[in-house]
Motif scaffolding. Structure first.
Motif, PDB file in Angstrom:
ATOM      1  N   ASN A  44      67.823  27.295  62.831  1.00 58.70           N
ATOM      2  CA  ASN A  44      68.880  28.295  62.317  1.00 58.70           C
ATOM      3  C   ASN A  44      68.820  27.840  60.893  1.00 58.70           C
ATOM      4  N   ASN A  45      68.038  27.273  60.146  1.00 55.38           N
ATOM      5  CA  ASN A  45      67.744  27.730  58.284  1.00 55.38           C
ATOM      6  C   ASN A  45      66.360  28.003  57.878  1.00 55.38           C
ATOM      7  N   GLU A  46      65.173  28.533  58.723  1.00 56.15           N
ATOM      8  CA  GLU A  46      64.272  28.820  58.941  1.00 56.15           C
ATOM      9  C   GLU A  46      64.389  30.064  58.212  1.00 56.15           C
ATOM     10  N   ARG A  56      71.912  30.803  59.608  1.00 62.64           N
ATOM     11  CA  ARG A  56      72.909  29.806  59.119  1.00 62.64           C
ATOM     12  C   ARG A  56      72.884  30.947  58.100  1.00 62.64           C
ATOM     13  N   GLN A  57      72.405  31.831  56.690  1.00 64.41           N
ATOM     14  CA  GLN A  57      72.593  32.299  55.783  1.00 64.41           C
ATOM     15  C   GLN A  57      73.679  33.620  56.644  1.00 64.41           C
ATOM     16  N   LYS A  58      73.294  34.416  57.693  1.00 67.96           N
ATOM     17  CA  LYS A  58      73.916  34.919  57.862  1.00 67.96           C
ATOM     18  C   LYS A  58      74.837  34.820  58.423  1.00 67.96           C
ATOM     19  N   PHE A  59      75.140  34.065  59.156  1.00 72.50           N
ATOM     20  CA  PHE A  59      76.301  33.494  59.841  1.00 72.50           C
ATOM     21  C   PHE A  59      77.201  33.104  58.796  1.00 72.50           C
ATOM     22  N   GLU A  60      76.847  32.848  57.707  1.00 73.88           N
ATOM     23  CA  GLU A  60      78.229  32.217  56.348  1.00 73.88           C
ATOM     24  C   GLU A  60      78.292  33.177  55.714  1.00 73.88           C
ATOM     25  N   LEU A  64      81.856  33.146  58.709  1.00 73.77           N
ATOM     26  CA  LEU A  64      82.665  32.269  57.791  1.00 73.77           C
ATOM     27  C   LEU A  64      84.026  32.686  57.590  1.00 73.77           C
ATOM     28  N   PRO A  65      83.705  34.166  56.069  1.00 75.11           N
ATOM     29  CA  PRO A  65      84.378  34.438  55.543  1.00 75.11           C
ATOM     30  C   PRO A  65      85.845  34.876  56.391  1.00 75.11           C
TER      31      PRO A  65
END
Length: 84
Positions: A44-46, A56-60, A64-65
């Motif tokens: 997820n961090n790649e 992970r960045q896309k999910f956050e 997450l908002p």
């Protein structure tokens, strides 16, 4: 409509995990789970191919908002907005 991309992602994740754990041995389910969680974080961090961000960045930034919405309400509202 989303079946193809979902199956493709499952295949990618399977190859990613399996290629790394194929020759490993564990003495407990807990050890295996810990290893899989480690691989999950790595995957997820790649940075994704052709993108400038990780999963992970896309999910956050996109998911997450909206913690007050359940997954089912997000799916329902997303489906409604696309059908208009």
């Amino acid at each position: 409509r989303d079946k193809g991309p979902a199956e493709s992602l499952v295949n990618q994740v399977y190859k990613y995990y399996y290629s790394r754990v194929y020759n490993e041995e564990w003495s407990s389910i807990g050890e295996l789970n810990a290893r899989l969680m480690e691989l999950n974080d790595q995957y997820n961090n790649e940075i994704m191919k052709g993108r400038t961000y990780s999963r992970r960045q896309k999910f956050e930034t996109e998911e997450l908002p909206y913690p007050f919405l359940s997954l089912s309400s997000r799916i329902t509202s997303n489906t409604r907005s696309k059908s208009r």
